[in-house]
Scaffold this active site. Structure first.
Site, PDB file in Angstrom:
ATOM      1  N   THR A   1      44.083  51.492  44.389  1.00  0.00           N
ATOM      2  CA  THR A   1      43.525  50.280  43.780  1.00  0.00           C
ATOM      3  C   THR A   1      44.385  49.058  44.086  1.00  0.00           C
ATOM      4  O   THR A   1      45.581  49.192  44.350  1.00  0.00           O
ATOM      5  CB  THR A   1      43.445  50.489  42.248  1.00  0.00           C
ATOM      6  OG1 THR A   1      43.224  49.238  41.620  1.00  0.00           O
ATOM      7  CG2 THR A   1      44.749  51.056  41.687  1.00  0.00           C
ATOM      8  N   ASP A   2      43.773  47.885  43.993  1.00  0.00           N
ATOM      9  CA  ASP A   2      44.554  46.651  44.161  1.00  0.00           C
ATOM     10  C   ASP A   2      45.472  46.398  42.971  1.00  0.00           C
ATOM     11  O   ASP A   2      46.375  45.565  43.044  1.00  0.00           O
ATOM     12  CB  ASP A   2      43.621  45.438  44.384  1.00  0.00           C
ATOM     13  CG  ASP A   2      42.663  45.168  43.222  1.00  0.00           C
ATOM     14  OD1 ASP A   2      42.628  45.958  42.259  1.00  0.00           O
ATOM     15  OD2 ASP A   2      41.938  44.157  43.303  1.00  0.00           O
ATOM     16  N   GLU A   3      45.240  47.138  41.860  1.00  0.00           N
ATOM     17  CA  GLU A   3      46.023  46.863  40.653  1.00  0.00           C
ATOM     18  C   GLU A   3      47.501  47.200  40.828  1.00  0.00           C
ATOM     19  O   GLU A   3      48.339  46.734  40.061  1.00  0.00           O
ATOM     20  CB  GLU A   3      45.411  47.602  39.453  1.00  0.00           C
ATOM     21  CG  GLU A   3      43.949  47.197  39.273  1.00  0.00           C
ATOM     22  CD  GLU A   3      43.292  47.660  37.987  1.00  0.00           C
ATOM     23  OE1 GLU A   3      43.995  47.917  37.002  1.00  0.00           O
ATOM     24  OE2 GLU A   3      42.053  47.763  37.970  1.00  0.00           O
TER      25      GLU A   3
ATOM     26  N   TYR B   1      48.059  52.763  33.946  1.00  0.00           N
ATOM     27  CA  TYR B   1      47.141  53.175  35.024  1.00  0.00           C
ATOM     28  C   TYR B   1      47.684  52.744  36.382  1.00  0.00           C
ATOM     29  O   TYR B   1      47.855  53.570  37.285  1.00  0.00           O
ATOM     30  CB  TYR B   1      45.747  52.568  34.790  1.00  0.00           C
ATOM     31  CG  TYR B   1      44.850  52.612  36.017  1.00  0.00           C
ATOM     32  CD1 TYR B   1      44.440  53.824  36.567  1.00  0.00           C
ATOM     33  CD2 TYR B   1      44.418  51.434  36.640  1.00  0.00           C
ATOM     34  CE1 TYR B   1      43.629  53.858  37.706  1.00  0.00           C
ATOM     35  CE2 TYR B   1      43.608  51.462  37.766  1.00  0.00           C
ATOM     36  CZ  TYR B   1      43.220  52.677  38.302  1.00  0.00           C
ATOM     37  OH  TYR B   1      42.420  52.718  39.423  1.00  0.00           O
TER      38      TYR B   1
ATOM     39  N   SER C   1      50.783  54.520  37.470  1.00  0.00           N
ATOM     40  CA  SER C   1      50.565  55.898  37.945  1.00  0.00           C
ATOM     41  C   SER C   1      49.948  55.893  39.347  1.00  0.00           C
ATOM     42  O   SER C   1      50.293  56.715  40.194  1.00  0.00           O
ATOM     43  CB  SER C   1      49.694  56.688  36.960  1.00  0.00           C
ATOM     44  OG  SER C   1      48.368  56.179  36.933  1.00  0.00           O
ATOM     45  N   LYS C   2      49.047  54.940  39.610  1.00  0.00           N
ATOM     46  CA  LYS C   2      48.452  54.868  40.959  1.00  0.00           C
ATOM     47  C   LYS C   2      49.519  54.445  41.971  1.00  0.00           C
ATOM     48  O   LYS C   2      49.583  54.977  43.081  1.00  0.00           O
ATOM     49  CB  LYS C   2      47.277  53.879  40.990  1.00  0.00           C
ATOM     50  CG  LYS C   2      46.044  54.324  40.243  1.00  0.00           C
ATOM     51  CD  LYS C   2      45.379  55.573  40.800  1.00  0.00           C
ATOM     52  CE  LYS C   2      44.720  55.361  42.142  1.00  0.00           C
ATOM     53  NZ  LYS C   2      43.944  56.573  42.571  1.00  0.00           N
TER      54      LYS C   2
ATOM     55  N   LYS D   1      33.487  50.828  31.566  1.00  0.00           N
ATOM     56  CA  LYS D   1      33.966  49.723  32.389  1.00  0.00           C
ATOM     57  C   LYS D   1      33.060  48.511  32.136  1.00  0.00           C
ATOM     58  O   LYS D   1      31.901  48.664  31.719  1.00  0.00           O
ATOM     59  CB  LYS D   1      33.929  50.100  33.877  1.00  0.00           C
ATOM     60  CG  LYS D   1      34.676  51.390  34.206  1.00  0.00           C
ATOM     61  CD  LYS D   1      36.166  51.173  34.377  1.00  0.00           C
ATOM     62  CE  LYS D   1      36.953  52.474  34.418  1.00  0.00           C
ATOM     63  NZ  LYS D   1      36.735  53.309  35.550  1.00  0.00           N
ATOM     64  N   LEU D   2      33.593  47.330  32.415  1.00  0.00           N
ATOM     65  CA  LEU D   2      32.943  46.085  31.977  1.00  0.00           C
ATOM     66  C   LEU D   2      31.436  46.017  32.257  1.00  0.00           C
ATOM     67  O   LEU D   2      30.638  45.838  31.327  1.00  0.00           O
ATOM     68  CB  LEU D   2      33.643  44.881  32.636  1.00  0.00           C
ATOM     69  CG  LEU D   2      33.060  43.531  32.246  1.00  0.00           C
ATOM     70  CD1 LEU D   2      33.445  43.145  30.822  1.00  0.00           C
ATOM     71  CD2 LEU D   2      33.504  42.429  33.201  1.00  0.00           C
TER      72      LEU D   2
ATOM     73  N   PRO E   1      32.148  43.012  23.749  1.00  0.00           N
ATOM     74  CA  PRO E   1      33.536  42.658  23.432  1.00  0.00           C
ATOM     75  C   PRO E   1      34.261  42.027  24.629  1.00  0.00           C
ATOM     76  O   PRO E   1      34.590  42.706  25.603  1.00  0.00           O
ATOM     77  CB  PRO E   1      34.164  44.020  23.084  1.00  0.00           C
ATOM     78  CG  PRO E   1      33.324  45.027  23.792  1.00  0.00           C
ATOM     79  CD  PRO E   1      31.957  44.443  23.985  1.00  0.00           C
TER      80      PRO E   1
ATOM     81  N   TYR F   1      37.542  40.485  26.088  1.00  0.00           N
ATOM     82  CA  TYR F   1      38.975  40.501  25.774  1.00  0.00           C
ATOM     83  C   TYR F   1      39.562  39.109  25.953  1.00  0.00           C
ATOM     84  O   TYR F   1      39.339  38.470  26.996  1.00  0.00           O
ATOM     85  CB  TYR F   1      39.731  41.463  26.697  1.00  0.00           C
ATOM     86  CG  TYR F   1      39.303  42.920  26.611  1.00  0.00           C
ATOM     87  CD1 TYR F   1      38.583  43.404  25.514  1.00  0.00           C
ATOM     88  CD2 TYR F   1      39.648  43.812  27.627  1.00  0.00           C
ATOM     89  CE1 TYR F   1      38.213  44.743  25.447  1.00  0.00           C
ATOM     90  CE2 TYR F   1      39.280  45.145  27.566  1.00  0.00           C
ATOM     91  CZ  TYR F   1      38.563  45.607  26.474  1.00  0.00           C
ATOM     92  OH  TYR F   1      38.197  46.923  26.411  1.00  0.00           O
TER      93      TYR F   1
END
Ligand code: NAD
Ligand code: TYD
Length: 378
Positions: free
Chosen positions: A134-136, A183, A186-187, A222-223, A238, A240
């Site tokens: 992921t890019d995260e 998350y 860990s990735k 997920k969103l 909701p 955030y």
């Protein structure tokens, strides 16, 4: 390569990858290996489950012995690894599960692949361990929108407009890792292990880092699918914090196509960023989802805007993600096939036409699908 394991194939992105490979490559044996956690749903693959080149194996990626045996039995030469715990909010509540599956699970696959491939006369020749990330892992970008450039609120704004919507810096393949959530931590750790297996043992590996995906079969936590489902049921949405965070959205089938292109043409030991040049502030994407869903449901325009409910921000909420996928586009000729306008319309239509899927997933009924299809094993 003929015998391929796709891990996490019953999940959102994995099911699209399995479908693409099973349909496009009848000469390959595609093994979908999945533990079927809450996020795994075999109903995602109903249309391919009877194909002769497809097989499902229920397995935990942390089960080293079982995986090693499967590699031997099936003479595996390619692994496309998507299985993971994937939801940031869950990782904040339960980081250990993320370390177990994402880090230890990936390491277990790598070690089993190493032992099996090194036991063959040809060793690593013609083999590939392709890790989906992921890019995260790159952390968060600043919001530094250039002066005078208005953010595009229209779904028809061009990719270039969206790409430069909220800042002039991007995630490149060379960007330093700086994960913030359990998350992404860990990735990031699993990515490091994959590269270490190349650098230490010479295993042929590729890592790709993709931006946020949207499309059919995404779990409604997920969103986008959560909000479509809530609008449908007139439940609160909701948001955030202030809804100002920016994400870069790619249609899931475009990600699956990129995985195909990279699996077949990517250079060993390389990293490729995958993204659609499509940055959106959460609150703007939410408005598009409300408008489109209301229109498709025949409701009055903006009828459900009042469902927007601002809630406490996510802990450590990353401000902005934006991928630069120029390398992939230039070197392998991949590009996104859809404008966001078309992708989001197709996505919302799909969820509204597949209400049974949504209801099964939200009620938990989908968890019985394996037992019905394959017989109870535990
Ligand atoms: P998902 O949560 O929808 O699916 C994950 C799948 O992995 C599920 O089928 C689940 O049953 C399986 N799984 C989980 N733990 C397992 C274990 N221990 N053993 C075997 N199977 C297990 O996830 P997704 O959104 O499809 O993401 C797939 C991959 O792509 C992940 O590695 C994720 O980090 C990465 N990714 C996702 C996005 C995104 O926007 N969704 C973006 C970039 C990268
Ligand atoms: P999400 O779909 O969880 O993906 P990720 O955290 O991996 O980017 O969330 C996308 C964005 O939407 C993120 O900035 C968090 C926000 N969000 C909400 O505002 N409300 C929600 O209920 C969810 C699930 C997400």
């Amino acid at each position: 390569m003929r015998n391929i394991i796709i891990t996490g194939g019953a999940g959102f992105i994995g099911s699209h990858v399995v479908r693409l490979f099973v349909n496009k490559y009848p000469e390959y044996n595609i093994i979908n290996l999945d533990k079927l956690t809450y996020a795994g749903n075999l109903a995602n693959l109903k249309d391919v489950e009877d194909k002769p080149n497809y097989k499902f194996v229920k397995m935990d990626i942390c089960d080293f012995d079982a995986f090693y045996k499967l590699m031997q039995e099936e003479q595996i030469d390619g692994i496309i690894h998507l299985a993971a715990e994937s939801h940031v909010d869950r990782s904040i509540k339960d980081p250990f599960t993320f370390a177990r599956t994402n880090v230890m699970g990936t390491l277990s696959l790598l070690q089993a692949a190493k032992l099996y491939w090194e036991s063959l006369p040809e060793k690593y020749e013609g083999k590939l361990f392709y890790h989906i990330s992921t890019d995260e892992v790159y952390g968060a970008l600043e919001m530094n929108r250039p002066e005078g450039v208005e953010p595009p609120f229209s779904t028809t704004a061009s990719s270039a407009e969206h790409h430069h919507a909220y800042g002039d810096d991007f995630f490149y393949e060379t960007t330093k890792y700086n994960p913030h959530s359990p998350y992404s931590a860990s990735k990031a750790s699993s990515d490091h292990f994959v590269r270490a297996y190349h650098d230490t043992y010479g295993m042929p590996t590729i890592v790709t880092n993709c931006s946020n995906n949207y499309g059919p079969y995404q779990f409604p936590e997920k969103l986008i699918p959560l909000f479509i489902n809530n609008i449908r049921n007139r439940k609160p949405l909701p948001v955030y914090g202030k809804g100002e965070n920016v994400r870069d959205w790619l249609f899931v089938e475009d990600h699956a196509r990129a995985i195909d292109v990279i699996f077949h043409g990517g250079k060993i030991a390389e990293t490729y960023n995958i993204g659609g040049f499509n940055e959106w502030k959460n609150i703007d994407i939410i408005k598009v989802v409300i408008r489109t869903t209301d229109r498709l449901l025949g409701r009055a325009e903006d009828e459900d805007m009042n469902l927007i409910t601002y809630v406490t921000d996510r802990l450590g909420h990353d401000a902005r993600y934006a991928i630069d996928s120029t390398k992939l586009q230039k070197e392998l000729g991949w590009e996104p096939s859809l404008q966001f306008e078309e992708g989001i319309e197709r996505t919302i239509k799909w969820y509204l036409e597949n209400e049974e899927w949504l209801d099964n997933v939200t009620s938990g009924d989908y968890l019985n699908y394996y037992d019905t299809m394959y017989g109870k094993t535990e």
